[in-house]
Design a protein around this motif. Structure first.
Motif, PDB file in Angstrom:
ATOM      1  N   GLY A   1       0.794  -1.222   0.000  1.00 51.54           N
ATOM      2  CA  GLY A   1       0.000   0.000   0.000  1.00 51.54           C
ATOM      3  C   GLY A   1       0.829   1.276   0.000  1.00 51.54           C
ATOM      4  N   GLY A   2       2.099   1.175  -0.419  1.00 48.09           N
ATOM      5  CA  GLY A   2       2.934   2.380  -0.363  1.00 48.09           C
ATOM      6  C   GLY A   2       3.669   2.695  -1.653  1.00 48.09           C
TER       7      GLY A   2
ATOM      8  N   PRO B   1      -9.391  -1.575  -4.374  1.00 45.49           N
ATOM      9  CA  PRO B   1      -8.586  -1.069  -3.256  1.00 45.49           C
ATOM     10  C   PRO B   1      -9.226  -1.391  -1.907  1.00 45.49           C
ATOM     11  N   GLU B   2      -8.518  -1.029  -0.861  1.00 44.47           N
ATOM     12  CA  GLU B   2      -9.072  -1.113   0.488  1.00 44.47           C
ATOM     13  C   GLU B   2     -10.291  -0.204   0.596  1.00 44.47           C
TER      14      GLU B   2
ATOM     15  N   ASN C   1      -8.464   7.714   3.815  1.00 44.56           N
ATOM     16  CA  ASN C   1      -7.020   7.831   4.001  1.00 44.56           C
ATOM     17  C   ASN C   1      -6.402   8.341   2.696  1.00 44.56           C
TER      18      ASN C   1
ATOM     19  N   TYR D   1      -3.305   6.597   1.485  1.00 50.35           N
ATOM     20  CA  TYR D   1      -3.593   5.324   0.823  1.00 50.35           C
ATOM     21  C   TYR D   1      -4.123   5.568  -0.595  1.00 50.35           C
TER      22      TYR D   1
ATOM     23  N   ASN E   1      -1.439   5.987  -2.913  1.00 48.89           N
ATOM     24  CA  ASN E   1      -0.881   4.694  -3.315  1.00 48.89           C
ATOM     25  C   ASN E   1      -1.675   4.109  -4.477  1.00 48.89           C
TER      26      ASN E   1
ATOM     27  N   THR F   1      -6.396  12.830  -3.460  1.00 54.28           N
ATOM     28  CA  THR F   1      -5.281  12.369  -2.639  1.00 54.28           C
ATOM     29  C   THR F   1      -4.755  13.561  -1.831  1.00 54.28           C
TER      30      THR F   1
ATOM     31  N   ASN G   1      -5.985  -4.895  -4.213  1.00 57.32           N
ATOM     32  CA  ASN G   1      -5.089  -4.144  -3.325  1.00 57.32           C
ATOM     33  C   ASN G   1      -5.796  -4.015  -1.974  1.00 57.32           C
ATOM     34  N   ASN G   2      -6.506  -5.054  -1.658  1.00 53.78           N
ATOM     35  CA  ASN G   2      -7.337  -5.118  -0.458  1.00 53.78           C
ATOM     36  C   ASN G   2      -6.983  -6.438   0.209  1.00 53.78           C
TER      37      ASN G   2
ATOM     38  N   TYR H   1      -1.538  -4.265   9.548  1.00 54.43           N
ATOM     39  CA  TYR H   1      -1.730  -2.917  10.067  1.00 54.43           C
ATOM     40  C   TYR H   1      -1.282  -2.766  11.497  1.00 54.43           C
TER      41      TYR H   1
END
Lengths: 425, 425
Positions: free
Chosen positions: B65-66, B100-101, B106, B109, B112, B144, B175-176, B287
């Motif tokens: 996630g980065g 994604p998440e 966020n 995130y 990302n 973002t 990405n989750n 996390y």
């Protein structure tokens, strides 16, 4: 610094680059499917000519000799691509024997060997340089133009293996284009030769390459709905020539005339006002020898002795009896007052960089890779993989994306050509 | 700028880095053979701890996630690696749906997601972002932290396919990390899910990963003749725990004692004077929730209510009943006064960059990826593929090579783990 394109960017090139950009997912998807079918050569470089109205490859080199001219910022890209290439072609290799050209006095070429071996070492291989030059009879340190030292060792034939002292490699990388024929010492080896021997100019023919390129472009042009001619120089061949004995000149002149007429008709279609020209060059061979610019059939009939001498031999003194006639593509890219020609470098099927050949004393219709030619390399400032789809089509990264696409089309043609000419198939 | 390693560089780390450097061809050859056997995950990130005397992975994230924290100079490297990953896993894909998440507030995130989708688009895919969050009920533009806009669209289930309006993709990139279980909408899809569902924390266990890492390191340590402990944190597991009901504390304390004794004995062998410690964390989940630093068995017996609450739930409110006890590895890398932890990013089996988590208010024995934690990312200044073999072992590019090797060892463990836990095998 990117050469300024002197032609106005609102004609067909803009359309072409726009089409390449907007078709990017389609193009990349198509390339992926092609690379599933055809194995890319280990490495290659492609000379492009950018005429403003047309962007085309004019030469595809399977033994690239200018790794030293690439932007050092993209070294990681080269290393990663080299890793992929090694994985595909010789995953079991630990050691790699590199065989360079024999012209060991060209300190710029030595710098290329230095750069290439550095990339391969960074990719995790043990690399040594084995020379097949008669001048190298013992381990010899040579110095590049900028002071790097490289060690050339004489290769030894042991049975069907080529070795150095305490160094027996699973694979051999050729950086020698075999223009002088395939030396006996390289024949019937049990080690893998990369690229294969039939990629060398002893057997390779430019016309076979461009025949494959024709078919690649026919499919690609249909894919993105453009006129294939925008990416493809017309060509023809002429065989059984003897420039010294003036055999075949008439046939050559007739073919020049036909080709010029075809180009003229395309120039009319696109409103191009330049004079069409044709490049006549040896069908086998490289280094810009045996090459001339022709603007009328008379140009090949009125050759003086000096011109005939120049045309009749290429590198290593080989006689020219077969030529390719290639549609000349004007170079309209300039850096200050100098003509600039882009050269794109690839490893496996990845573009890893490139540079401009910048040459002050040549015309827009001349070959820039010619004997005695002095060019200043100007490394590309961005790689060819980062188009800015939101930017203008002539934005710098987008120009490079277009270069990368056309270079990969030529690379794909080389892959097909090598598959078709493989003697073991 | 590279964090200064506060420990003197003349102890075991120097030896270890020296060994990695001089074994580079052997290491890369070995990796090549491993990747022939095991398919690398599409992408991953690995958190490393560099204790000076030891360099080890502490966490391997299969839903990194980065991507926004990577050095933009290495974008071409990411694109090239993404191309390889796509070619291997879904060569036919034209379109890719990224899920994604759900924490759409966020904005870091989201950055990302922006960076990741940019890479995938540059690799030649049509990419759209489909959210499974109940908050996203219509196409929604989100911003973002640095002002980029991204469009999240609600996914729709059509039969066994997940689609967006006018967008049916051949593959879906997750990405989750599925910490909250596998939502019904993702079950029994006919599209390829990348990574596969069993890579998510709904089923994945850290202990399975580190068991695979144990075996990887056993082989690797033999290959380059080092003590495997130098790259491998000891670990153990404890199951059927209930922190709230205080069930299993005794068993956990006993295991902590055994693990501390093993570490202490190694510390003595290497003359390490620091106090051994153990990290206890949820065997499933990420996390940095449900995590504590333990220096004696009493530390897990004397938990107060707040600590027990903290340990008993992780992301998405999941209850913790299984933990992994992992040898704590001190972070001895500092940037100014702050503790720094390297994070290495990979796509397919290539290292594409990384960054340091720099955190001013944490100790050398604490987890740096914890809730509420604020870290400053510091992008690596060189990629991990360009060691300077002629330079000192602690030269900057060489430190990064060592990071890249250890991260790839963890990646290989993840590949083996995913193969072993594949429900279809």
């Amino acid at each position: 610094m990117v050469p300024h394109l002197t032609t106005a960017l609102n004609g067909p090139l803009l359309t072409l680059e726009q089409r390449l950009l907007e078709s990017m997912p389609k193009i990349e998807h198509w390339f992926r499917s092609q690379w599933l079918e055809y194995g890319a050569p280990f490495y290659a470089s492609v000379d492009l000519r950018n005429a403003g109205f047309k962007l085309a490859p004019v030469d595809t080199n399977l033994f690239p000799g200018g790794f030293n001219n690439l932007n050092p910022d993209f070294l990681p890209l080269c290393i990663q691509a080299a890793m992929v290439a090694v994985e595909k072609i010789c995953p079991d290799a630990r050691r790699l024997l590199v065989i360079p050209e024999n012209h060991t006095r060209n300190t710029f070429y030595l710098r290329n060997v230095y750069a290439l071996t550095h990339i391969l070492r960074q990719a995790g291989l043990e690399v040594r340089i084995g020379s097949i030059s008669p001048d190298i009879t013992e381990p010899t340190f040579l110095e590049t133009h900028d002071g790097h030292s490289i060690l050339l060792e004489p290769v030894q034939r042991k049975g069907n293996r080529l070795v150095l002292d305490n160094f027996d490699s699973c694979a051999i990388l050729l950086n020698n284009d075999l223009s002088g024929g395939i030396p006996e010492i390289l024949q019937n080896l049990e080690q893998s030769l990369i690229p294969p021997l039939h990629a060398g100019w002893a057997t390779r023919r430019k016309s076979q390459h461009f025949a494959a390129y024709d078919r690649v472009i026919a499919e690609f042009a249909k894919l993105i709905d453009i006129d294939p001619w925008l990416l493809n120089p017309y060509f023809d061949t002429c065989t059984e020539l003897d420039f010294h004995a003036r055999v075949g000149e008439d046939r050559l002149a007739a073919k020049v005339e036909t080709l010029l007429a075809r180009i003229r008709s395309k120039y009319e279609e696109y409103g191009v006002t330049q004079e069409p020209f044709v490049i006549v060059k040896a069908d086998a061979g490289t280094y810009g020898m045996g090459i001339m610019t022709v603007k009328s059939p008379e140009d090949v009939l009125d050759l003086n002795r000096k011109q005939r001498n120049k045309m009749s031999v290429i590198k290593e003194g080989l006689k020219v009896s077969e030529v390719i006639l290639q549609e000349g593509v004007y170079t309209f890219e300039h850096l200050n007052e100098a003509v600039a020609e882009p050269v794109v470098y690839m490893m496996d099927h990845f573009v890893v960089g490139g540079f401009y050949r910048v040459h002050t004393s040549r015309g827009v219709d001349e070959n820039l890779n010619a004997p005695g030619m002095h060019f200043e390399p100007l490394a590309f400032e961005t790689p060819c993989s980062t188009p800015d789809c939101a930017g203008a089509p002539d934005a710098v990264p987008n120009r490079f994306y277009a270069y990368g696409v056309v270079a990969r089309l030529a690379l794909l043609a080389a892959a097909i050509e090598l598959q078709e000419t493989d003697p073991d198939q």
